[in-house]
Structures are given as C-alpha cells and as structure tokens.
Design a protein around this motif. Sequence first.
Motif, PDB file in Angstrom:
ATOM      1  N   ILE A  52      -7.180  -7.919   4.302  1.00 52.12           N
ATOM      2  CA  ILE A  52      -6.091  -8.123   3.428  1.00 52.12           C
ATOM      3  C   ILE A  52      -4.741  -8.288   3.978  1.00 52.12           C
ATOM      4  O   ILE A  52      -4.455  -7.767   5.151  1.00 52.12           O
ATOM      5  N   ARG A  53      -3.678  -8.852   3.360  1.00 55.13           N
ATOM      6  CA  ARG A  53      -2.375  -8.981   3.825  1.00 55.13           C
ATOM      7  C   ARG A  53      -1.900  -7.795   3.172  1.00 55.13           C
ATOM      8  O   ARG A  53      -1.957  -7.508   2.020  1.00 55.13           O
ATOM      9  N   ALA A  54      -1.174  -6.764   4.031  1.00 56.25           N
ATOM     10  CA  ALA A  54      -0.539  -5.725   3.175  1.00 56.25           C
ATOM     11  C   ALA A  54       0.591  -5.107   3.962  1.00 56.25           C
ATOM     12  O   ALA A  54       0.980  -5.152   5.244  1.00 56.25           O
ATOM     13  N   VAL A  55       1.311  -4.443   2.973  1.00 55.33           N
ATOM     14  CA  VAL A  55       2.608  -3.869   3.759  1.00 55.33           C
ATOM     15  C   VAL A  55       2.340  -2.267   3.264  1.00 55.33           C
ATOM     16  O   VAL A  55       2.221  -1.872   2.426  1.00 55.33           O
ATOM     17  N   HIS A  56       1.802  -1.588   4.506  1.00 49.74           N
ATOM     18  CA  HIS A  56       1.625  -0.455   4.485  1.00 49.74           C
ATOM     19  C   HIS A  56       2.782   0.440   4.480  1.00 49.74           C
ATOM     20  O   HIS A  56       3.665   0.597   5.448  1.00 49.74           O
ATOM     21  N   ALA A  57       2.910   1.353   3.484  1.00 51.34           N
ATOM     22  CA  ALA A  57       4.021   2.170   3.164  1.00 51.34           C
ATOM     23  C   ALA A  57       3.646   3.612   3.471  1.00 51.34           C
ATOM     24  O   ALA A  57       3.386   4.258   2.235  1.00 51.34           O
ATOM     25  N   PRO A  58       3.749   4.236   4.478  1.00 53.07           N
ATOM     26  CA  PRO A  58       3.275   5.573   4.487  1.00 53.07           C
ATOM     27  C   PRO A  58       4.285   6.556   3.670  1.00 53.07           C
ATOM     28  O   PRO A  58       5.285   6.515   3.669  1.00 53.07           O
ATOM     29  N   GLY A  59       3.736   7.624   3.032  1.00 55.62           N
ATOM     30  CA  GLY A  59       4.531   8.474   2.155  1.00 55.62           C
ATOM     31  C   GLY A  59       3.847  10.119   2.143  1.00 55.62           C
ATOM     32  O   GLY A  59       2.969  10.309   2.661  1.00 55.62           O
ATOM     33  N   ALA A  60       4.748  10.870   1.550  1.00 49.12           N
ATOM     34  CA  ALA A  60       4.430  12.256   1.546  1.00 49.12           C
ATOM     35  C   ALA A  60       3.446  12.632   0.337  1.00 49.12           C
ATOM     36  O   ALA A  60       3.429  12.232  -0.609  1.00 49.12           O
ATOM     37  N   PRO A  61       2.335  13.352   0.959  1.00 51.32           N
ATOM     38  CA  PRO A  61       1.459  14.089  -0.008  1.00 51.32           C
ATOM     39  C   PRO A  61       2.356  15.014  -1.063  1.00 51.32           C
ATOM     40  O   PRO A  61       3.398  15.574  -0.659  1.00 51.32           O
ATOM     41  N   LEU A  62       1.781  15.001  -2.204  1.00 55.30           N
ATOM     42  CA  LEU A  62       2.615  15.826  -3.379  1.00 55.30           C
ATOM     43  C   LEU A  62       2.259  16.988  -3.182  1.00 55.30           C
ATOM     44  O   LEU A  62       2.764  18.207  -3.961  1.00 55.30           O
ATOM     45  N   ALA A  63       0.936  17.521  -2.829  1.00 52.43           N
ATOM     46  CA  ALA A  63       0.223  18.999  -2.649  1.00 52.43           C
ATOM     47  C   ALA A  63      -0.696  19.209  -1.627  1.00 52.43           C
ATOM     48  O   ALA A  63      -0.689  18.397  -1.175  1.00 52.43           O
ATOM     49  N   GLY A  64      -0.719  20.493  -1.149  1.00 52.96           N
ATOM     50  CA  GLY A  64      -1.810  20.822  -0.141  1.00 52.96           C
ATOM     51  C   GLY A  64      -0.771  20.820   1.153  1.00 52.96           C
ATOM     52  O   GLY A  64       0.337  20.598   1.168  1.00 52.96           O
ATOM     53  N   THR A  65      -1.766  21.074   2.133  1.00 56.29           N
ATOM     54  CA  THR A  65      -1.168  21.327   3.589  1.00 56.29           C
ATOM     55  C   THR A  65      -1.459  20.082   4.232  1.00 56.29           C
ATOM     56  O   THR A  65      -2.216  19.242   4.319  1.00 56.29           O
TER      57      THR A  65
ATOM     58  N   ASP B 120       0.787  -1.137   0.060  1.00 57.17           N
ATOM     59  CA  ASP B 120       0.172   0.156  -0.119  1.00 57.17           C
ATOM     60  C   ASP B 120       0.757   1.091  -0.082  1.00 57.17           C
ATOM     61  O   ASP B 120       1.488   1.500   1.022  1.00 57.17           O
ATOM     62  N   ASN B 121       1.060   1.871  -1.237  1.00 56.19           N
ATOM     63  CA  ASN B 121       1.924   2.998  -1.149  1.00 56.19           C
ATOM     64  C   ASN B 121       0.878   4.178  -0.873  1.00 56.19           C
ATOM     65  O   ASN B 121       0.372   4.952  -1.603  1.00 56.19           O
ATOM     66  N   SER B 122       1.111   4.497   0.342  1.00 56.28           N
ATOM     67  CA  SER B 122      -0.044   5.545   0.784  1.00 56.28           C
ATOM     68  C   SER B 122       0.568   6.833   0.883  1.00 56.28           C
ATOM     69  O   SER B 122       0.978   7.449   1.966  1.00 56.28           O
ATOM     70  N   HIS B 123       0.390   7.642   0.031  1.00 57.71           N
ATOM     71  CA  HIS B 123       1.201   9.041  -0.382  1.00 57.71           C
ATOM     72  C   HIS B 123       0.527   9.983  -0.159  1.00 57.71           C
ATOM     73  O   HIS B 123       0.207  11.062  -0.972  1.00 57.71           O
ATOM     74  N   ASN B 124      -0.580   9.851   0.720  1.00 63.40           N
ATOM     75  CA  ASN B 124      -1.520  11.108   1.057  1.00 63.40           C
ATOM     76  C   ASN B 124      -1.987  11.044   2.468  1.00 63.40           C
ATOM     77  O   ASN B 124      -3.006  11.568   2.942  1.00 63.40           O
ATOM     78  N   SER B 125      -1.032  10.654   3.335  1.00 63.25           N
ATOM     79  CA  SER B 125      -1.116  10.665   4.779  1.00 63.25           C
ATOM     80  C   SER B 125      -1.025  12.106   5.380  1.00 63.25           C
ATOM     81  O   SER B 125       0.097  12.443   5.683  1.00 63.25           O
ATOM     82  N   ARG B 126      -1.995  12.826   5.640  1.00 64.56           N
ATOM     83  CA  ARG B 126      -2.046  14.302   5.893  1.00 64.56           C
ATOM     84  C   ARG B 126      -1.817  14.528   7.399  1.00 64.56           C
ATOM     85  O   ARG B 126      -1.553  15.849   7.792  1.00 64.56           O
ATOM     86  N   SER B 127      -2.168  13.931   8.326  1.00 66.02           N
ATOM     87  CA  SER B 127      -2.259  13.959   9.493  1.00 66.02           C
ATOM     88  C   SER B 127      -2.457  12.599  10.343  1.00 66.02           C
ATOM     89  O   SER B 127      -2.407  11.584   9.683  1.00 66.02           O
ATOM     90  N   ILE B 128      -2.312  12.695  11.649  1.00 65.54           N
ATOM     91  CA  ILE B 128      -2.447  11.344  12.515  1.00 65.54           C
ATOM     92  C   ILE B 128      -3.795  10.845  12.190  1.00 65.54           C
ATOM     93  O   ILE B 128      -3.443   9.411  11.985  1.00 65.54           O
TER      94      ILE B 128
END
Length: 486
Positions: A186-199, A163-171
């Motif tokens: 589901i079986r998942a590898v959760h990979a938190p990542g940086a949003p590309l735009a916005g606050t 899970d390429n999660s590049h929209n984690s904006r807050s807790i």
Amino acid sequence: MYPTRRSFLAGISAATVAAVATETPILNSEVRASVKRPNAKKRPILIKGGTILSMDAKTGGHAKGDVLVEGSLIRAIAPEIEAADADIIDAAGKIVIPGFVDTHRHAWEGQLRRVNSNSADLHDYLEGTHLSFATKYRPEDMYVGNYLTSLGCIDAGITTIIDNSHNSRSIDHARAAIEALRTSGIRAVHAPGAPLAGTWQEDSWYKDLEALQKEQFGDEDALVTMAMMTAPDPEQWAVGRKLGLDLVTEFFGKEMSDLLPGFHKGGAVGKDNIFNHCTGLNDEAWRIIAGSGVRVNVCPRSDAHWALEGGFFGYQDAIDHGVRPGFSVDNESAYSGDMFMEMRMALYLQRSAAQRRKFSGDKAAPNPIGMRDVLRAATIDGARVAGLADRTGSLAEGKEADIVVINANDVNLYPSSNALGTVAGAAERSNVETVIIGGTIRKREGKLAGVDMAKVREATERSREYLFDAVGFKQDMFAEEFALEK
C-alpha cells in the motif's frame, strides 16, 4: 486526548527489519519480492476499453479509453493505445478510477474489527482500544494489525492511507508496523504517535524520531513515507517542523478551538498541519485553518458513531470556509473499512442537513452536494491532504499508477448509466476487480495478489487470542456492549 510529550520508538536498521521479516509468519514470498525490487523491469500494463473517470481536469473523462502503465507511472491515457508485450486488463463495461485515499486510519487496530460495535461515545472507543488491548500489544500484534488493515484497504480500492500509528511502544513495535505497510504494497504516510495509556519507551522521543527518519525514510519516492502524529502542542510541532515532517493531529471541540488563536498568533499554525475530525470548531478556528492552509480530513461515520461533539462531521463547515477536506474511515473497531460507505454517509448527511435548513426557511441553506463532490473528497482532495497530490489521487500522464477498476458488469451495477453515480452511489467492495499501486497489480480478478490468506488468518487468530486473554475479554458474538471480565 493526548498528553503534551510522549516518546515512542528508536532508529531501525536494515538488519533488524530483515530480522522481523524472517520471524513474521504471514509474509508471502511473492509479495516480498515485489516490495523489495520496485525498480525491477516488468511488462507494461494496458487497461483496455474502460470508462475512465480520471478526477483530473486536463485528462477529463473518456466514455471508452485505454490507460498505459510503464514502470510505476501512467504513461498514456487515450481513446485507444497499442503496446507490444503489454499485460492486458480488459476493462470493457468497467470503470477506471484513481485509487481512494483514506486520510486518517489507525491501522494497528486491524485485528480489533467490530470488537466494540455497539459503543455509543468516545469513552467507549477508548475502553475498547487504548485503555485495554492497546496496552498489551506486542510487535507481532502491531504487524498483524497494520498488515490486515492494509490488505483490507487494498481489497476495497483504497490505495493510500495516512497511518495514524498512536500505539508505537518500543523499537520493535515501530519496526513491525512499518514493515507490515511495506510488505502489503500500500502507499502510506506513516505517522508515529504516542500511546494514550500503559507503559512504553518515553525518554528519547525527539531523538528517536530523527533516527527513525534517517534510517527508515531516506527515499522520498518510496511507497511508505513519514509524518508525525502529535498532540495539539506547538512544542511537538516545532520538533516535527525541524525534521520537515507533516504534523497529524486529532483536532476537535471547544477546548482546541480556543487554543488555536494563541497557536496562530505565535506562528505555530501552517500548511504542514493536518487536522483530523474538526467537529465542533468555532468560526474563528475555521478562519485560522483556512487562512493558514491547514489540511483537514472529516469522518462521516466516526463522528456519528463515537459521538464527537455534536456527532456531525465537519464537511459543511470546511466547505463554507473554503477548505476542501479529505474523507477518513478512522478505525474499524465498530464498522467497515471501505470508502464507499464514507462517500454515501457524507452525501446523505450533507443533503439531509441542507434540506432541513431549507425546509425551515434558512435563506443561507447550502446547496446539496453531488456524486462528484464526494468522489473528489475520497480521491484527489484526500491526496492533497496527504501531501501526495502530485503523485496520486487522479489519473494523469506522468502520475503514479494508483488505479482501481470497478466491474460495472456485476449484477448490482449493471447497467451503468452514469459513471459517477455507479462509483460513488452504488459500487461496493465486491465490485473492486483490479487494484494497481505504483504500477504493481495488488488485486486482480477480484482476488488479492500474492497473499496467503490462510496464514493471515492464522496469525490474526493468534494475536486475538493473546490480546483477549491479556485484558480479560471474552468474545460474545451477540454482545450488546463491550465488557471485560471483572
């Protein structure tokens, strides 16, 4: 695509996870019970009389055989097994395979399915996701996206995703995304990542990454584990390595190819790197990837649809350099989310390109790949990319019971003269009759188990209505292009 430094979320406590679970309207009590009690005693599962396509060298194939599941594990695979009090799944005339592994999925985009179908390039993708809807996502939207994506994967026989999660904006956004994965089963590898735009919360990325790992991912045997989605940036990689996390990076094109030798010389490239796409890389970059043990996934449809580099996926380049890649769907904002289409797209793109080279007189033209090659990329090779080959991706005694039963009695598949050709060349989502993940049945007799689809649709519509209004998008069922209101 990514800035060099971003932060995304902070630690998550058990109490706050429970709070989100209580407030989220689409949780189903039966699903939640199975997720919260993974060690609860349950009846063995016996899959009887199926054609077993194991993708494991030792197990091999069985024209007719049984699979016994006890707890979360495959206990036995044999021509015939007897098990008292087992839950019997009749697999006569059906094909038993390991669950598919999708090595690169942006699960948060679930409710944006086909919002940008006629897009032509990467800019169109960004306009229809990161630069618009993504900036308005609330925690409940993250939950809906991840949950809907996960259910769609399970329904199509995909039992594992990165899970390429590049929209984690807050807790709260991160909390909701993780909880949705866990609830789906589901079986998942959760990979938190940086949003590309916005606050979003940027100031405490590295500290909060460590807190997230400690508070949410202490059980290495859990279905949901953790990685880190990064930019092509050795500074970020060093942080992930300190935490022992795999490093997932969108990696393609000349600019990134040119960066790689310097990274390699500095000792920053290794077996914990996972590179997505890998289109348009030069030979030197591929040699570094192969020599360093970097894991690679390729995107047959995505690279063509979004016109990455030359628009052709990197499978042949990978194989030519001794790298066996996994397959990935990437996202569903333009097309379907199943692995059957990825396998077929890969098969025919590779064969077409190989034949063109042969027809043009190229003596070094590659041989055409076959059904086993693409099924391998969609299963055991994908599991290796995810770092989970010891658990999933093939059917073998002692491995996790991530199993899919394909109904070859269905009219579009019957009669089945070859198991490989039936699964990789002909089967569809509708033929996925049974899905088992970690020993728990998640789909049976063609229906998702314990899922209230009326509530899923209700929550999805609320999320879409909010997001569409927030960015000024008016849905047009016949639109030829993505457009926001001016």
